[in-house]
Design an enzyme around this catalytic site. Sequence first.
Site, PDB file in Angstrom:
ATOM      1  N   ASP A  81       0.805  -1.221   0.000  1.00 50.67           N
ATOM      2  CA  ASP A  81       0.000   0.000   0.000  1.00 50.67           C
ATOM      3  C   ASP A  81       0.840   1.274   0.000  1.00 50.67           C
ATOM      4  OD1 ASP A  81       0.988  -0.390   2.576  1.00 50.67           O
ATOM      5  OD2 ASP A  81      -0.939  -0.843   3.444  1.00 50.67           O
ATOM      6  N   ASN A 150      -7.217  -2.564  14.287  1.00 50.54           N
ATOM      7  CA  ASN A 150      -8.631  -2.885  14.035  1.00 50.54           C
ATOM      8  C   ASN A 150      -8.762  -4.131  13.134  1.00 50.54           C
ATOM      9  OD1 ASN A 150      -7.829  -1.921  11.576  1.00 50.54           O
ATOM     10  ND2 ASN A 150      -9.409  -0.349  11.394  1.00 50.54           N
ATOM     11  N   HIS A 152      -7.004  -4.652  10.309  1.00 46.52           N
ATOM     12  CA  HIS A 152      -6.720  -4.478   8.879  1.00 46.52           C
ATOM     13  C   HIS A 152      -5.391  -5.137   8.509  1.00 46.52           C
ATOM     14  CE1 HIS A 152      -4.606  -0.454   9.886  1.00 46.52           C
ATOM     15  NE2 HIS A 152      -3.676  -1.187   9.302  1.00 46.52           N
ATOM     16  N   GLU A 157      -9.495  -1.912   5.378  1.00 45.91           N
ATOM     17  CA  GLU A 157     -10.190  -1.555   6.608  1.00 45.91           C
ATOM     18  C   GLU A 157     -11.503  -2.321   6.727  1.00 45.91           C
ATOM     19  OE1 GLU A 157      -8.560   0.153   8.710  1.00 45.91           O
ATOM     20  OE2 GLU A 157      -8.451   2.277   8.206  1.00 45.91           O
TER      21      GLU A 157
END
Length: 263
Positions: A81, A150, A152, A157
């Site tokens: 990313d 979280n 990811h 996400e």
Amino acid sequence: MIEASSTMIIRKNQSELVASVVDVLERHLLQYLRDKHVKPLGLATGRTMKPIYSCLVNRLSHWSNADLQKLRTCWLSFNLDEYVGLGEGDAESFRSYMTRHLGDPLYLSPLQLRIPDGRANDLCGEASSYGKELERLGGIGLQLLGLGNNGHIGFNEPPCGPESSCRIISLSDSTRAQNAFSFQEDLDNVPKQAITLGIQEILNADEVHLIVTGSEKKDILQKLMGCSPSEHLPASWLLKHPNFYIWADSDAIPPKHPINELI
Ligand code: GLP
């Protein structure tokens, strides 16, 4: 739930864990010296990866000049990313991170260390061509991953399904807060969007290694170990992968978890 196809490897501390992960990476890189058609390596960024890259650079410094030279000519990696709006020359970009931690020390060119262009004029076109180029090359061989607080992976996400592919994504407030350390802890400076490979490209890798270190990952790791694949915890899709390895140090393991007995 941890499935039969998943393997959990635990080490006493971060440095032992890093050394074991680098053993696997080094064995994988040795294939580049023997085989002509090795699939690209899948790389991640973040705090978890820094000691891994530093240990890898050190390990490779013990290779012969001839082997190192050969590795340099065959190296091809795809990062997961990049932040939208950032790229080469921006200290906080993942491009700069990779240049700092692997490109410069190993003398690898940006063309060998692929990463999406967060400053492309046509961002959707960039995401699509990055994913297609990876597919054209046969997908990832070995994929390294960190774990977001979280759940990811890359910047996938929650909620996120297994069919997601390389695309532009809006970052959650919690992820932006987690990554604010790279932006002088100023949340306003953290980009709001990123380009990320999807769960689909990650699941297409031959083998996937999720690295989890430090007590701040304890809660999310516990959730991952106890859940079924679901869009609410993107990393949980990895539980379906036939060659999935979770590497954790003891700080990341919940204290009363029975798995601690394996250490
Ligand atoms: C970031 C990155 C991931 C990274 C993960 C964990 O947001 N997009 O590539 O692996 O979250 O980061 P860290 O290792 O800093 O905890």
